[in-house]
Design a protein around this motif. Sequence first.
Motif, PDB file in Angstrom:
ATOM      1  N   ASP A  69       0.812  -1.219   0.000  1.00  0.00           N
ATOM      2  CA  ASP A  69       0.000   0.000   0.000  1.00  0.00           C
ATOM      3  C   ASP A  69       0.848   1.273   0.000  1.00  0.00           C
ATOM      4  N   ILE A  70       2.008   1.240   0.661  1.00  0.00           N
ATOM      5  CA  ILE A  70       2.851   2.436   0.719  1.00  0.00           C
ATOM      6  C   ILE A  70       3.497   2.675  -0.641  1.00  0.00           C
ATOM      7  N   GLY A  71       3.987   1.604  -1.256  1.00  0.00           N
ATOM      8  CA  GLY A  71       4.549   1.734  -2.597  1.00  0.00           C
ATOM      9  C   GLY A  71       3.516   2.247  -3.577  1.00  0.00           C
ATOM     10  N   GLN A  72       2.286   1.746  -3.476  1.00  0.00           N
ATOM     11  CA  GLN A  72       1.226   2.194  -4.377  1.00  0.00           C
ATOM     12  C   GLN A  72       0.848   3.645  -4.122  1.00  0.00           C
TER      13      GLN A  72
ATOM     14  N   ARG B  41      10.502  -2.523   1.096  1.00  0.00           N
ATOM     15  CA  ARG B  41      10.073  -1.299   1.784  1.00  0.00           C
ATOM     16  C   ARG B  41      10.361  -0.038   0.977  1.00  0.00           C
ATOM     17  N   VAL B  42       9.637   1.002   1.337  1.00  0.00           N
ATOM     18  CA  VAL B  42       9.892   2.351   0.826  1.00  0.00           C
ATOM     19  C   VAL B  42      10.814   3.054   1.819  1.00  0.00           C
ATOM     20  N   GLY B  43      11.851   3.710   1.328  1.00  0.00           N
ATOM     21  CA  GLY B  43      12.735   4.468   2.199  1.00  0.00           C
ATOM     22  C   GLY B  43      11.994   5.620   2.865  1.00  0.00           C
TER      23      GLY B  43
ATOM     24  N   THR C  17       4.241   6.673 -14.680  1.00  0.00           N
ATOM     25  CA  THR C  17       4.795   5.698 -13.732  1.00  0.00           C
ATOM     26  C   THR C  17       4.872   4.289 -14.324  1.00  0.00           C
ATOM     27  N   ALA C  18       4.620   4.171 -15.610  1.00  0.00           N
ATOM     28  CA  ALA C  18       4.544   2.841 -16.238  1.00  0.00           C
ATOM     29  C   ALA C  18       5.868   2.101 -16.205  1.00  0.00           C
TER      30      ALA C  18
END
Length: 340
Positions: free
Chosen positions: A60-63, A85-87, A76-77
Amino acid sequence: MAKIITFGEIMLRLAPQGYLRFFQNDVLEATFGGGEANVAVSLANFGLDVAFVTKLPKNDIGQAAVNQLRYFGVDTAKITRGGERVGIYYLEKGASQRASKVIYDRAYSAISMAKSEDFNWDEIFSGVEWFHFTGITPALGQNVADICLEACKKAKEKGITISCDLNFRKNLWSSEQAGKTMGTLMPYVDVCIANEEDAEKVFGIKASDTDISGGKLSHEGYKTVAKELKDRFGFKYVAITLRGSISASDNNWAAMLYDGSEYHFSKNYAVHIVDRVGGGDSFGAGLIYGLVSNMGACDTLEFAVAASCLKHSIEGDFNRVSVSEVKSLMDGDGSGRVQR
């Protein structure tokens, strides 16, 4: 319309409200930002066709990061999905004589663990005219530095213009590490962007008669820096932002552009800062916009500085301004009067 690719890490930014210190209350505002993502958003706001390339986890965070980029019209393709993880970075905004503070929590982020096979540069660069990255990206690890080198080689093979903001970050690597790695990437770069101390921190090229902490910057000293950079690496353009720091709240803001024959210096802006993070990225985006639009060296520089000046008045990493707003400031309307 130009097709531009930026490559790097988009991060979750967690910051106290306003100018509060960390955990002065129990609220941290969550937004997204990161050098090359900031550039992509600015260029999209300027109406250019731009894609951001990175690796983000399938959660969900990446999205949410992808969705934020899409909101501004960034393609964003070409983002690879995977990793854990997201930094994150924590920002405490400074005020008056109290400096801003950044704490990174980006180890093992998806992009920092990326592999060469995650990116098909031949496909990514199809129909592209410009490629942009910063010195932050290769600082994430040797694997990412290798990916940057692969991208630069493929871009050069395809005749794509390459720009790089040196963006030295002492919390990510040493000057020795930066100089060695960036030295292998610079021969592919056409447009080098730096702030008033990057050249010294990365390549040991110092401006004479300059005291950065005291806010004293010498035009002649930075002419020498720009020429040394160009002579060493063969850049077509060298752009250097010139921040005269009076305090965390007030800066003088200007820049220079060297095109190999002439040195151009912008007008100076006395900036009262709302949020300075992303200021250099907004300058880089303005420079790219001007060069892609064939505005000429002087107008390109003035556009970039004006765009960055406006960014300092906007909360968050992203510069939420239009071409018309930038040109209005370029033309001398810095009064801040209400537009009705």
